[in-house]
Design an enzyme around this catalytic site. Structure first.
Site, PDB file in Angstrom:
ATOM      1  N   ILE A  29      43.009  63.284  10.034  1.00  0.00           N
ATOM      2  CA  ILE A  29      43.067  64.362  11.036  1.00  0.00           C
ATOM      3  C   ILE A  29      41.767  65.159  11.039  1.00  0.00           C
ATOM      4  CG2 ILE A  29      44.385  66.348  11.856  1.00  0.00           C
ATOM      5  CD1 ILE A  29      46.715  65.204  10.025  1.00  0.00           C
ATOM      6  N   ASP A  31      37.612  64.698   3.840  1.00  0.00           N
ATOM      7  CA  ASP A  31      37.183  63.465   4.524  1.00  0.00           C
ATOM      8  C   ASP A  31      35.900  62.906   3.904  1.00  0.00           C
ATOM      9  OD1 ASP A  31      35.852  65.744   5.422  1.00  0.00           O
ATOM     10  OD2 ASP A  31      35.675  65.052   7.480  1.00  0.00           O
ATOM     11  N   ARG A  32      35.012  63.813   3.488  1.00  0.00           N
ATOM     12  CA  ARG A  32      33.771  63.368   2.846  1.00  0.00           C
ATOM     13  C   ARG A  32      34.063  62.762   1.471  1.00  0.00           C
ATOM     14  NH1 ARG A  32      29.795  68.400   3.509  1.00  0.00           N
ATOM     15  NH2 ARG A  32      28.294  67.051   2.443  1.00  0.00           N
TER      16      ARG A  32
END
Lengths: 206, 206
Positions: free
Chosen positions: A6, A74-75
């Protein structure tokens, strides 16, 4: 197994075969009753995601060592997937991280391509030209559209090459493919984030 | 002699001694009856400026050879001032142009620092950190504010150095001074545009 990444613009899904995206307005209701694993960087959705019974937030299961404070989930997941090299996620923002033998060394953030285009539009109608990805970075621009395209793409490419120093570059994200022709030793895979998510599930949830 | 450089955010004035800026809302009325020479890149003000009797638009007197189509008058005037080297005007946008022995070779455009900050703010509240000009470009970022500052400043610096290839770099514009510590062989002068304007007046109007 359904995986969901997301972001600030879309939710991306992967069912083991196919990757697709859904709008942030619709995906919650649409998949509410399904069992899925997700990661989320969208601050506005944070609280609502807590209440969905069948959705498992993989952020709670990540083991990732770094001296970087506040690295987005996300990283982290992208870095887990690549292990060694430079991870570039080009979406709303462009994040670039360096991994050396499974160790995170740091990284930087630039606006995404659409954000650059919007920024130019805000500055002046004359600069509202959009980015031309067929621009030649080896010859100096001769008009406004080239000047903008060259400026944006080459400044990003220049900094990615600077951090990579010959290491393999792993591109992902909605706009990752657009950078591919401009980088040497790079490959694009829209599923990278999902490979990282699978790794967490395998290592910590199986 | 009063000189005025009208941009997209401010009008900058030079009276031969001092440089100052005025808001775009006020400067027209304030200097309406004065005699002045101006250049203008602001599309919204274009028509209104035609009607002011005592104001002379220097754009009509510029002699500037380039194969670049649609080069902004401010960039032409800056290039006339520097003659040889790289001209960088850092304001609402950052324009960078290469001059070799009075010949314009091309140039590129990037968003200005405020535009980058606004772009990050639009993407996510987490990226609304502002640019820290004390960031160290020789060490990889370890938090979001560093990651943004490093990304923006180093990507710009990288591309300026790439076009300069050791040539002298001439910085001007409201934010030009901020780039000075990051560039070698560079100098900052807020009056560069006005030197170019003076050159046009001397060559074509005296």
């Amino acid at each position: 197994m359904l995986l969901c990444d997301i972001g600030n613009s879309y939710a991306h899904f992967f069912d083991g075969k196919r990757v697709w995206k859904e709008s942030l307005e619709e995906f919650l209701d649409k998949y509410f009753n399904e069992k899925l694993y997700f990661i989320n960087v969208n601050q506005k959705l944070k609280d609502r995601l807590k209440d969905i019974k069948n959705w498992i937030n993989l952020e709670e299961y990540i083991e990732f060592k770094t001296t970087y404070k506040g690295l987005g989930v996300d990283r982290k997941v992208l870095c887990l997937a690549i292990e060694d090299g430079v991870g570039v996620d080009a979406g709303s923002a462009i994040t670039v991280d360096l991994m050396v033998k499974k160790e995170h060394k740091g990284g930087f953030i630039l606006p995404g391509f659409k954000a650059y285009e919007d920024a130019f539009k805000e500055i002046s109608s004359i600069l509202d030209k959009g980015i031309d990805f067929s621009v030649n970075l080896n010859s100096l621009p001769k008009n406004t559209k080239e000047a903008i395209s060259y400026g944006v793409i080459k400044s990003i490419v220049c900094l990615i090459n600077d951090i990579a120093k010959g290491k393999k570059i792993f591109l992902t994200g909605g706009d990752g493919k657009k950078l591919l022709p401009f980088l040497e030793n790079a490959k694009y895979d829209e599923k990278l984030i999902f490979y990282g998510m699978k790794k967490i599930i395998k290592d910590r949830l199986c």
